[in-house]
Design an enzyme around this catalytic site. Structure first.
Site, PDB file in Angstrom:
ATOM      1  N   ASP A  37      48.777 -78.695   5.199  1.00  0.00           N
ATOM      2  CA  ASP A  37      47.926 -79.075   5.508  1.00  0.00           C
ATOM      3  C   ASP A  37      46.905 -78.579   4.480  1.00  0.00           C
ATOM      4  O   ASP A  37      45.816 -78.000   4.743  1.00  0.00           O
ATOM      5  CB  ASP A  37      48.194 -76.992   6.087  1.00  0.00           C
ATOM      6  CG  ASP A  37      46.555 -76.352   7.208  1.00  0.00           C
ATOM      7  OD1 ASP A  37      46.041 -75.439   6.869  1.00  0.00           O
ATOM      8  OD2 ASP A  37      45.638 -77.067   7.260  1.00  0.00           O
TER       9      ASP A  37
ATOM     10  N   LYS B  30      44.752 -84.620   4.790  1.00  0.00           N
ATOM     11  CA  LYS B  30      45.187 -85.627   6.153  1.00  0.00           C
ATOM     12  C   LYS B  30      45.680 -86.960   5.685  1.00  0.00           C
ATOM     13  O   LYS B  30      46.759 -87.287   5.881  1.00  0.00           O
ATOM     14  CB  LYS B  30      44.149 -85.157   7.391  1.00  0.00           C
ATOM     15  CG  LYS B  30      44.144 -84.168   7.501  1.00  0.00           C
ATOM     16  CD  LYS B  30      44.396 -82.709   7.754  1.00  0.00           C
ATOM     17  CE  LYS B  30      43.728 -81.996   7.798  1.00  0.00           C
ATOM     18  NZ  LYS B  30      44.755 -80.522   7.306  1.00  0.00           N
TER      19      LYS B  30
ATOM     20  N   ASP C 241      50.025 -79.140  10.016  1.00  0.00           N
ATOM     21  CA  ASP C 241      48.889 -78.828  11.260  1.00  0.00           C
ATOM     22  C   ASP C 241      47.923 -79.439  11.115  1.00  0.00           C
ATOM     23  O   ASP C 241      47.483 -80.844  10.777  1.00  0.00           O
ATOM     24  CB  ASP C 241      47.405 -77.517   9.703  1.00  0.00           C
ATOM     25  CG  ASP C 241      47.091 -77.233  11.343  1.00  0.00           C
ATOM     26  OD1 ASP C 241      46.178 -76.445  10.321  1.00  0.00           O
ATOM     27  OD2 ASP C 241      46.764 -76.470  12.156  1.00  0.00           O
ATOM     28  N   ASN C 242      46.808 -79.580  12.363  1.00  0.00           N
ATOM     29  CA  ASN C 242      45.494 -80.496  12.855  1.00  0.00           C
ATOM     30  C   ASN C 242      46.970 -82.158  13.262  1.00  0.00           C
ATOM     31  O   ASN C 242      45.381 -82.984  12.581  1.00  0.00           O
ATOM     32  CB  ASN C 242      44.770 -80.625  11.538  1.00  0.00           C
ATOM     33  CG  ASN C 242      44.568 -79.398  11.053  1.00  0.00           C
ATOM     34  OD1 ASN C 242      44.677 -79.270   9.079  1.00  0.00           O
ATOM     35  ND2 ASN C 242      43.847 -78.902  11.391  1.00  0.00           N
TER      36      ASN C 242
ATOM     37  N   GLU D 273      41.072 -74.259  15.044  1.00  0.00           N
ATOM     38  CA  GLU D 273      41.466 -72.861  15.129  1.00  0.00           C
ATOM     39  C   GLU D 273      39.790 -72.459  15.860  1.00  0.00           C
ATOM     40  O   GLU D 273      39.080 -73.533  15.600  1.00  0.00           O
ATOM     41  CB  GLU D 273      41.445 -72.681  12.962  1.00  0.00           C
ATOM     42  CG  GLU D 273      40.575 -73.519  12.438  1.00  0.00           C
ATOM     43  CD  GLU D 273      41.467 -74.213  11.966  1.00  0.00           C
ATOM     44  OE1 GLU D 273      42.565 -75.384  12.956  1.00  0.00           O
ATOM     45  OE2 GLU D 273      41.429 -75.104  11.068  1.00  0.00           O
TER      46      GLU D 273
HETATM   47  O1  LIG Z   1      40.897 -80.759   6.307  1.00  0.00           O
HETATM   48  C1  LIG Z   1      41.235 -79.834   6.696  1.00  0.00           C
HETATM   49  N1  LIG Z   1      41.719 -79.305   5.976  1.00  0.00           N
HETATM   50  C2  LIG Z   1      42.254 -80.094   4.430  1.00  0.00           C
HETATM   51  C3  LIG Z   1      42.715 -79.323   3.283  1.00  0.00           C
HETATM   52  C4  LIG Z   1      42.887 -79.456   2.609  1.00  0.00           C
HETATM   53  C5  LIG Z   1      43.117 -78.094   1.668  1.00  0.00           C
HETATM   54  O2  LIG Z   1      43.756 -78.400   0.675  1.00  0.00           O
HETATM   55  C6  LIG Z   1      43.389 -78.583  -1.094  1.00  0.00           C
HETATM   56  S1  LIG Z   1      43.825 -80.455  -0.939  1.00  0.00           S
HETATM   57  C7  LIG Z   1      45.020 -80.628  -1.685  1.00  0.00           C
HETATM   58  C8  LIG Z   1      45.914 -79.399  -1.944  1.00  0.00           C
HETATM   59  C9  LIG Z   1      47.595 -79.772  -2.743  1.00  0.00           C
HETATM   60  N2  LIG Z   1      47.508 -81.273  -3.029  1.00  0.00           N
HETATM   61  C10 LIG Z   1      46.444 -81.534  -2.767  1.00  0.00           C
HETATM   62  C11 LIG Z   1      45.452 -81.886  -2.045  1.00  0.00           C
HETATM   63  C12 LIG Z   1      42.123 -78.682  -0.882  1.00  0.00           C
HETATM   64  O3  LIG Z   1      41.333 -78.200  -2.062  1.00  0.00           O
HETATM   65  C13 LIG Z   1      41.953 -77.560   0.597  1.00  0.00           C
HETATM   66  O4  LIG Z   1      42.137 -76.678   0.193  1.00  0.00           O
HETATM   67  C14 LIG Z   1      41.275 -79.363   7.727  1.00  0.00           C
HETATM   68  C15 LIG Z   1      40.133 -79.523   8.630  1.00  0.00           C
HETATM   69  C16 LIG Z   1      39.536 -78.980   9.934  1.00  0.00           C
HETATM   70  N3  LIG Z   1      38.839 -79.471  10.600  1.00  0.00           N
HETATM   71  O5  LIG Z   1      37.967 -79.215  11.362  1.00  0.00           O
HETATM   72  O6  LIG Z   1      38.095 -79.802  10.271  1.00  0.00           O
HETATM   73  C17 LIG Z   1      40.814 -78.079  10.598  1.00  0.00           C
HETATM   74  C18 LIG Z   1      41.663 -78.272   9.806  1.00  0.00           C
HETATM   75  O7  LIG Z   1      43.022 -77.113   9.612  1.00  0.00           O
HETATM   76  C19 LIG Z   1      42.497 -78.303   8.314  1.00  0.00           C
HETATM   77  O8  LIG Z   1      43.067 -78.097   7.245  1.00  0.00           O
HETATM   78 MG   LIG Z   2      44.253 -76.920   8.630  1.00  0.00          MG
END
Ligand SMILES: O=C(NC/C=C/[C@H]1O[C@@H](Sc2ccncc2)[C@H](O)[C@@H]1O)c1cc([N+](=O)[O-])cc(O)c1O
Ligand SMILES: [Mg+2]
Length: 214
Positions: free
Chosen positions: A141, A144, A169-170, A199
């Site tokens: 998650d 992406k 997810d996603n 969500e």
């Molecule tokens: O962008 C999305 N998720 C990216 C999540 C990223 C998470 O993981 C680390 S990156 C990391 C952590 C560990 N290792 C490397 C990088 C970031 O700091 C954040 O905490 C997202 C976007 C939407 N949306 O609707 O736009 C909906 C969702 O459910 C999503 O998950």
């Molecule tokens: Mg997500």
């Protein structure tokens, strides 16, 4: 300066949820995201699918890529069997600081190890650093564009075994087309799509469950 959304989410958890009660923390976050501000937690609809996959598998060793505020971390940790361990990787130190407090408020810190850093740096070090052979369950998650390279990295590092379940997810929104194509066409995976919604919205999204065949 103005507080961040994760900070506001944490203050709602502390105001509305009972300390040591994971379900009340989950409900408080979902309330905040429905009535105050949307946030990118897996949410309650996809969260129930996550719960069912985890409780069917009863995993001992779990890896989560992307902690954010710890919502899916506590959803998973609250149903793990005694002695099971969840390692969650988070890149952003501000998010990690909030997630630690959310996990502690839920009373689940004994089951969870939050590691700060990038998945690509940590995945090759997990075996020797945490004394873990392979994972039973991985929840993806995070960024992406990292789902596919990190999956290949986990394969190369021998962190997956016959039967390891990846849940992503996603896969529709925002979407991970390269990852989907890989797990759906590779002979090393048996893949299944759980249709759901993004969500707290009516938009389509879903979870892809992929079993590693070795
Ligand atoms: O962008 C999305 N998720 C990216 C999540 C990223 C998470 O993981 C680390 S990156 C990391 C952590 C560990 N290792 C490397 C990088 C970031 O700091 C954040 O905490 C997202 C976007 C939407 N949306 O609707 O736009 C909906 C969702 O459910 C999503 O998950
Ligand atoms: Mg997500």
């Amino acid at each position: 300066t103005r507080s961040s959304r994760p900070q506001r989410l944490l203050s709602v958890v502390k105001k509305r949820a009972a300390h040591g009660d994971p379900q009340s923390v989950i409900s408080a976050i979902d309330y905040f995201c429905r009535h105050n501000e949307w946030a990118m937690n897996v949410g309650d609809e996809k969260g129930c699918i996550l719960d069912s996959v985890v409780s069917e598998l009863n995993p001992e060793r779990v890896l989560e890529l992307g902690t954010y505020c710890g919502y899916s971390t506590i959803r998973i940790a609250r149903i793990l069997p005694p002695g099971a361990r969840l390692i969650t990787l988070e890149f952003n130190p501000d998010y990690a600081a909030i997630a630690r407090q959310v996990i502690a408020w839920a009373g689940l810190e004994d089951k969870v190890q939050l590691v700060e850093g990038a998945s690509e740096d940590w995945i090759p070090r997990i075996k020797e650093h945490f004394g873990i052979e392979t994972f039973d369950f991985v929840f993806l998650d995070h960024w992406k564009d990292r789902y596919l390279p990190d999956t290949k990295l986990m394969e190369e590092c021998g962190l997956l075994r016959k039967g390891t379940v990846l849940l992503a997810d996603n896969v529709i929104c925002p979407g991970v087309p390269d990852y989907l194509q890989y797990v759906r066409s590779s002979p090393s995976y048996e893949s299944y799509y759980f249709k759901s919604h993004l969500e707290y919205t009516q938009a389509e999204d879903g979870l892809e469950k992929s079993v590693f065949l070795g």
